[in-house]
Design a protein around this motif. Structure first.
Motif, mmCIF file in Angstrom:
data_model
loop_
_atom_site.group_PDB
_atom_site.id
_atom_site.type_symbol
_atom_site.label_atom_id
_atom_site.label_comp_id
_atom_site.label_asym_id
_atom_site.label_seq_id
_atom_site.Cartn_x
_atom_site.Cartn_y
_atom_site.Cartn_z
ATOM 1 N N ALA A 67 -12.055 3.257 -1.228
ATOM 2 C CA ALA A 67 -10.860 4.170 -1.252
ATOM 3 C C ALA A 67 -10.178 4.124 0.116
ATOM 4 N N LEU A 111 0.879 -1.077 0.051
ATOM 5 C CA LEU A 111 -0.021 -0.082 -0.066
ATOM 6 C C LEU A 111 0.791 1.018 -0.048
ATOM 7 N N ASN A 136 -6.394 1.947 4.553
ATOM 8 C CA ASN A 136 -5.751 2.934 5.383
ATOM 9 C C ASN A 136 -5.297 1.963 6.841
ATOM 10 N N ALA A 176 -3.285 3.544 -1.787
ATOM 11 C CA ALA A 176 -3.413 2.934 -2.965
ATOM 12 C C ALA A 176 -2.906 1.440 -2.726
ATOM 13 N N THR A 213 -8.768 -5.030 -6.489
ATOM 14 C CA THR A 213 -9.126 -3.555 -6.197
ATOM 15 C C THR A 213 -9.765 -3.621 -4.745
ATOM 16 N N LEU A 214 -9.393 -2.185 -4.094
ATOM 17 C CA LEU A 214 -9.672 -1.959 -2.737
ATOM 18 C C LEU A 214 -11.230 -1.855 -2.709
ATOM 19 N N SER A 271 -5.759 8.600 1.674
ATOM 20 C CA SER A 271 -5.832 7.218 1.404
ATOM 21 C C SER A 271 -4.666 6.460 0.748
ATOM 22 N N ARG A 317 1.084 5.997 -0.741
ATOM 23 C CA ARG A 317 0.600 7.111 -1.069
ATOM 24 C C ARG A 317 1.711 7.872 -1.214
ATOM 25 N N ARG A 366 -0.754 -0.869 -4.644
ATOM 26 C CA ARG A 366 0.132 -1.108 -5.537
ATOM 27 C C ARG A 366 0.507 -2.573 -6.081
#
Length: 358
Positions: free
Chosen positions: A239, A216, A243, A227, A235-236, A225, A218, A229
């Protein structure tokens, strides 16, 4: 006949008189006993007048409470906790206890009735309203201080001495107005040293106990949030779904500590966090039965991060820290709890990853 009746009447009167005297004596005894228990002698001055000298010569402090039972021992390097494999005790905690007990003065005597001890938080070990007992011993093992600390009030605290029924109200000095939370071992240990900062983490790589590893990221602290990678094809769910695990090392309070060399658990998961300031913290999760323990190592990715990484290593090197279930869940949450695998579309199916050469 009349003489016999007179004798019988006299005997009954005599017996009644004896019974009356006995009841009177019993009532007087009960009244005296109640008065004795309610009697409150005048007291003043420090509760522990010898405390400063006792502390200076102390070699061991034993704390026994309803929550825990442990000992602090003076070593060549400072105070340690033997039951935690000699983990150092936070010096500031000792200073807090010292300031509180040194400043305790009598405010007045209270009940001497053992049945009322629990109300004041001065019950014996294993009893309702159990007190916290503090015992200080010197190098020879001699007891220098032994006191029971009870319930705190708006103006002070109730105290009692072991083996004595009389209780007292005491007031602390203004500089130490309340008793520090000494009853649990965790209070004496630095178990919350790991605090990277809620907005400091840039990248987190997570290897859970089950399922694929993931990464993950940012780009800056201003981006709220993280992302996903890696891996591809996921897909999360939302969004902000990443976290929680991504920021798990922002602040951690461990539950307990032991020498890492004494734990023979195997590494079952890993969490690696990198900060925008250049600190990388690697946390290996060890399984020991049903419990999970953390072993940490910090690395400086930039010259400016050396001090921060060194401070973490100084606190963590050689130790394993017990993780709570909540912390463990955030640290190594499986990928399928925060993301869904993407469904293959018709376009994806028509375009193979390795098309044949022309």
């Amino acid at each position: 006949m009349s003489q016999r009746m007179d004798r019988q009447r006299g005997m009954r009167l005599a017996i009644a008189g004896i019974l009356a005297l006995g009841l009177l004596g019993l009532a007087a005894g009960l009244t005296w006993n109640q008065a004795r228990q309610a009697w409150q002698p005048e007291v003043s001055g420090p509760v522990l007048p010898d405390w400063p000298q006792a502390v200076s010569e102390a070699a061991e402090i034993e704390i026994d409470s309803a929550e825990d039972h442990f000992t602090l021992t003076r070593s060549e390097t400072g105070w340690i906790m033997p039951s935690r494999d000699g983990h150092p005790v936070v010096a500031g905690r000792l200073a807090e206890l010292d300031a509180f007990l040194a400043g305790l003065d009598y405010a007045g005597a209270r009940t001497a009735d053992p049945a009322k001890h629990a109300r004041l938080g001065l019950g014996g070990r294993g009893e309702e309203g159990e007190a916290t007992r503090v015992t200080v011993r010197d190098a020879s093992g001699a007891v220098r201080v032994d006191i029971l600390l009870g319930r705190e009030t708006e103006t002070g605290i109730y105290v009692r001495f072991p083996g004595r029924n009389r209780t007292y109200a005491a007031r602390p000095a203004e500089t130490a107005a309340s008793l520090p939370p000494i009853a649990e071992a965790g209070h004496w240990l630095d178990l919350d040293f790991l605090e990277l900062g809620a907005n400091a983490i840039a990248v987190s790589t997570i290897v859970p106990e089950a399922g694929p590893a993931y990464r993950l990221e940012r780009p800056s602290p201003s981006v709220r949030s993280f992302a996903l990678r890696q891996p591809g094809g996921w897909t999360l769910i939302t969004a902000a779904a990443g976290n929680g695990p991504a920021s798990a090392l922002a602040r951690v309070r461990f539950r307990d500590v032991r020498a890492a060399s004494r734990l023979e658990g195997e590494v079952v998961a890993r969490h690696i966090a990198e900060t925008f300031d250049g600190v990388r913290v690697s946390l290996d999760v060890l399984a020991l039965g049903e419990t999970r323990w953390a072993v940490l190592q910090a690395e400086a990715l930039t010259d400016d991060a050396r001090d921060a990484a060194g401070a973490i290593n100084a606190a963590a090197d050689g130790w394993a820290f017990l993780l709570s279930d909540l912390t463990l869940d955030r640290l190594i949450r499986p990928l399928d709890q925060i993301a869904d695998p993407r469904r293959e579309t018709e376009t994806d199916a028509a375009e193979p990853d390795n098309p044949p050469r022309q």
